[in-house]
Design a protein around this motif. Sequence first.
Motif, PDB file in Angstrom:
ATOM      1  N   UNK A 178     -12.537 -10.370  -9.287  1.00  0.00           N
ATOM      2  CA  UNK A 178     -13.250  -9.166  -9.253  1.00  0.00           C
ATOM      3  C   UNK A 178     -12.234  -7.978  -9.456  1.00  0.00           C
ATOM      4  N   UNK A 179     -12.527  -7.231 -10.428  1.00  0.00           N
ATOM      5  CA  UNK A 179     -11.578  -6.049 -10.985  1.00  0.00           C
ATOM      6  C   UNK A 179     -11.947  -5.068  -9.694  1.00  0.00           C
ATOM      7  N   UNK A 180     -10.615  -4.539  -9.274  1.00  0.00           N
ATOM      8  CA  UNK A 180     -10.851  -3.424  -8.257  1.00  0.00           C
ATOM      9  C   UNK A 180      -9.634  -2.265  -8.641  1.00  0.00           C
ATOM     10  N   UNK A 181      -9.880  -1.467  -8.353  1.00  0.00           N
ATOM     11  CA  UNK A 181      -8.672  -0.200  -8.206  1.00  0.00           C
ATOM     12  C   UNK A 181      -8.255  -0.162  -6.977  1.00  0.00           C
ATOM     13  N   UNK A 182      -6.669  -0.441  -6.944  1.00  0.00           N
ATOM     14  CA  UNK A 182      -6.174  -0.443  -5.605  1.00  0.00           C
ATOM     15  C   UNK A 182      -5.050   0.894  -5.490  1.00  0.00           C
ATOM     16  N   UNK A 183      -5.174   1.744  -6.181  1.00  0.00           N
ATOM     17  CA  UNK A 183      -4.570   3.020  -6.282  1.00  0.00           C
ATOM     18  C   UNK A 183      -4.161   3.661  -7.567  1.00  0.00           C
ATOM     19  N   UNK A 184      -3.166   4.406  -7.663  1.00  0.00           N
ATOM     20  CA  UNK A 184      -2.896   5.505  -9.003  1.00  0.00           C
ATOM     21  C   UNK A 184      -1.297   5.285  -9.102  1.00  0.00           C
ATOM     22  N   UNK A 185      -1.165   5.438 -10.382  1.00  0.00           N
ATOM     23  CA  UNK A 185       0.368   5.692 -10.944  1.00  0.00           C
ATOM     24  C   UNK A 185       0.238   7.206 -11.314  1.00  0.00           C
ATOM     25  N   UNK A 186       1.233   7.834 -10.687  1.00  0.00           N
ATOM     26  CA  UNK A 186       1.414   9.356 -10.891  1.00  0.00           C
ATOM     27  C   UNK A 186       2.596   9.783 -11.487  1.00  0.00           C
ATOM     28  N   UNK A 196       1.032   4.608  -6.074  1.00  0.00           N
ATOM     29  CA  UNK A 196       0.750   4.849  -4.805  1.00  0.00           C
ATOM     30  C   UNK A 196      -0.515   3.942  -4.704  1.00  0.00           C
ATOM     31  N   UNK A 197      -0.740   3.047  -3.451  1.00  0.00           N
ATOM     32  CA  UNK A 197      -1.818   2.528  -3.153  1.00  0.00           C
ATOM     33  C   UNK A 197      -2.697   3.107  -2.219  1.00  0.00           C
ATOM     34  N   UNK A 198      -4.078   2.506  -2.401  1.00  0.00           N
ATOM     35  CA  UNK A 198      -4.932   2.994  -1.441  1.00  0.00           C
ATOM     36  C   UNK A 198      -6.191   2.224  -1.098  1.00  0.00           C
ATOM     37  N   UNK A 199      -6.798   2.058  -0.042  1.00  0.00           N
ATOM     38  CA  UNK A 199      -7.966   1.365   0.081  1.00  0.00           C
ATOM     39  C   UNK A 199      -9.033   1.777  -0.659  1.00  0.00           C
ATOM     40  N   UNK A 200      -9.035   2.868  -0.946  1.00  0.00           N
ATOM     41  CA  UNK A 200     -10.367   3.781  -1.764  1.00  0.00           C
ATOM     42  C   UNK A 200      -9.901   4.729  -2.523  1.00  0.00           C
ATOM     43  N   UNK A 201     -10.506   4.754  -3.712  1.00  0.00           N
ATOM     44  CA  UNK A 201     -10.139   5.900  -4.669  1.00  0.00           C
ATOM     45  C   UNK A 201     -11.444   6.456  -5.076  1.00  0.00           C
ATOM     46  N   UNK A 202     -11.297   7.698  -5.052  1.00  0.00           N
ATOM     47  CA  UNK A 202     -12.776   8.473  -5.310  1.00  0.00           C
ATOM     48  C   UNK A 202     -12.411   9.260  -6.623  1.00  0.00           C
ATOM     49  N   UNK A 203     -12.970   9.199  -7.684  1.00  0.00           N
ATOM     50  CA  UNK A 203     -12.921   9.971  -8.954  1.00  0.00           C
ATOM     51  C   UNK A 203     -13.846  11.030  -8.862  1.00  0.00           C
TER      52      UNK A 203
END
Length: 645
Positions: A178-186, A196-203
Amino acid sequence: MSKKQLFMVAAVLVFVLGACAGWFYFKGKAETPAPAAGPAGRELKQVVSVEQLQDKYDVIVVGTDPEGISAAVSAARNGAKTLLIENRQREILGGLMTVGWLNSIDMNWDRTSKPLPGQEQDYFNKGIFREWYKKTEGHSFDVTTAANAFYDLVSKESNIDLYMSAQDVKPIVSEGSAKAVEGITVTKADGSTQDILAKSVIDATQDADIAAAAGVEFTMGREDIGDPNSRMAVTAIFRLKNMDDKAWKLIADRLNGDGDSNTGVSKMSAWGYGKEMSGYLPLDNERTKMRGLNIGRQRDGTILINALHIFNIDGLDPESREEGLELARQEIPNVVEYLKQYKEFENAELDAIAPELYVRETRHMVGLYRLSIIDLLENRDQWDRIAFGSYPADIQRTSPSDDGAIVVHPMKYAVPFRSIVPQDVDGLLVVGRSASYDTLAHGSARVIPTGMAEGQAAGAAAKLAKEHGVTFREMAASKPLIEELQKRLNEQGMELEPYTLEPQPYMKHKNYAGLKAAVYMGLAYGSYGNQAFDLDRASNAQRMVNQMNGARRMFPKQLPGDPYTALKGVEEPAKKPLSLQQACLTIAEAAGLETTREQAINDLLNKSIITQATVDLVADPEQLTDGEAFMLLKDTIESLTDVQL
């Protein structure tokens, strides 16, 4: 002093206090006092970013518009270590409201209740929105006050790391089962990058940029009603100086005296000048047009004006947005000169144009639930409600020849949690105007208070999902988890109780099912208070053709013919009463059927394109009403498509 005298004094005090409070009411018409002016208490607080970013957070919120601030504060208060990050080179918090200078809030007023004398109308969506709202001047505010209030909310949360200096933010997306967002590249201010990894990302970006980069599905603009190249105009808000108390009194006098119920003035705002601005001739009449003025007063003696529509701007393209600002720079000085003919503006000078455009519409996410205009039309509750709306479905102009429309003016509708959850990507929530709304419903749901309520829900949901080890899509399918989310949100200041409203008058009409079809396709508009829903109005031959053309735009494959063919030999069709025979011929031509005027009714019945029940509802076959025409339209759409209304 006797008890009687004390009672009389108390009564007088109550009356005086009530009168003084009255000018806060959002429909105020009286002359209004000036806001407190001068520099005292108006210094813009410097926003300080963290120096070092961690490699992992519980929650990452991207975007510092109000929805993002609400999401970050909510996540932090629910115990999540949170990163709030901005990549649009902003120096203050608040986004559209403080950098775009949109200083009047489109409120979700609670019209199911009546305010006490002298009190402001109650509104939906309390919680963090109300905390911020109480720190400002009200539903129209000074932008410095607003920016400081947003920063005050964020800076008090030790669980928030704020970073304003990102050059770019991209999602980290896993491509497993399942495709999932696991963080961001800044991309940081110095050009270096960090994962930077995270359990949840809110756009919480205005255009759902993170979700789009992660592969979430969207429609663009008015694509869902068959008009993919069209979207609402953008606006450049501008600021005038030399607008003192005398000028404000003259504005109030004009608006109070013009007799238009859609104009008014309050302590910090004024709205009107529709008749006056109708005479303005744009320098570029293909790309710009003025509407009536929405005026917001500032505490330094300036005013902000939201009125210039700019067309054919792609809000997703930085070069196109810059083109919009350049058009504004050319047009607005001419607008100011035009305004000088009115005494209240004779000393006005252009002070500045907002650094960011007010972009109303770009992407519309395809989430687990797509909020529809019928949800608004019927004031529907949702079992997984996280926010409420009541603002009119306000569709601004899409071109200079378009007048815009108020599709429906709902009393109250619920936004479900499912509307902030993408269909096929985990680890991500989308809040704000690019959440999962149809374009017409978006005309109402795009407003700031609704988005801030979604943000608060998203922040709380991120913590709840982590506690239970579930994805957001799993949470959206779990009534016990949603009930727990709602319980927590209510404890944190929201009011998310279920409700049932009495059906609106138009819903009790025998032809209401037809109205639903017409509203769904953007072919019928209720205007303010839904006063324009007149199902008993006599229709005409031209109107039926126009409606079928609107249906063809949405369903071109099912309606491949030309309904204009039905007007052959009909003189002045706009004055020609619509007969049942003429209506059926118009439908048949649009559907590509070979028939005659005399045979059209039977041919449509035989092919089950219309029903006998609908034909039997027609009171006068020589003069159909709008409601009866809508019923024929409903039959046609339901028979030829998979849409069931």
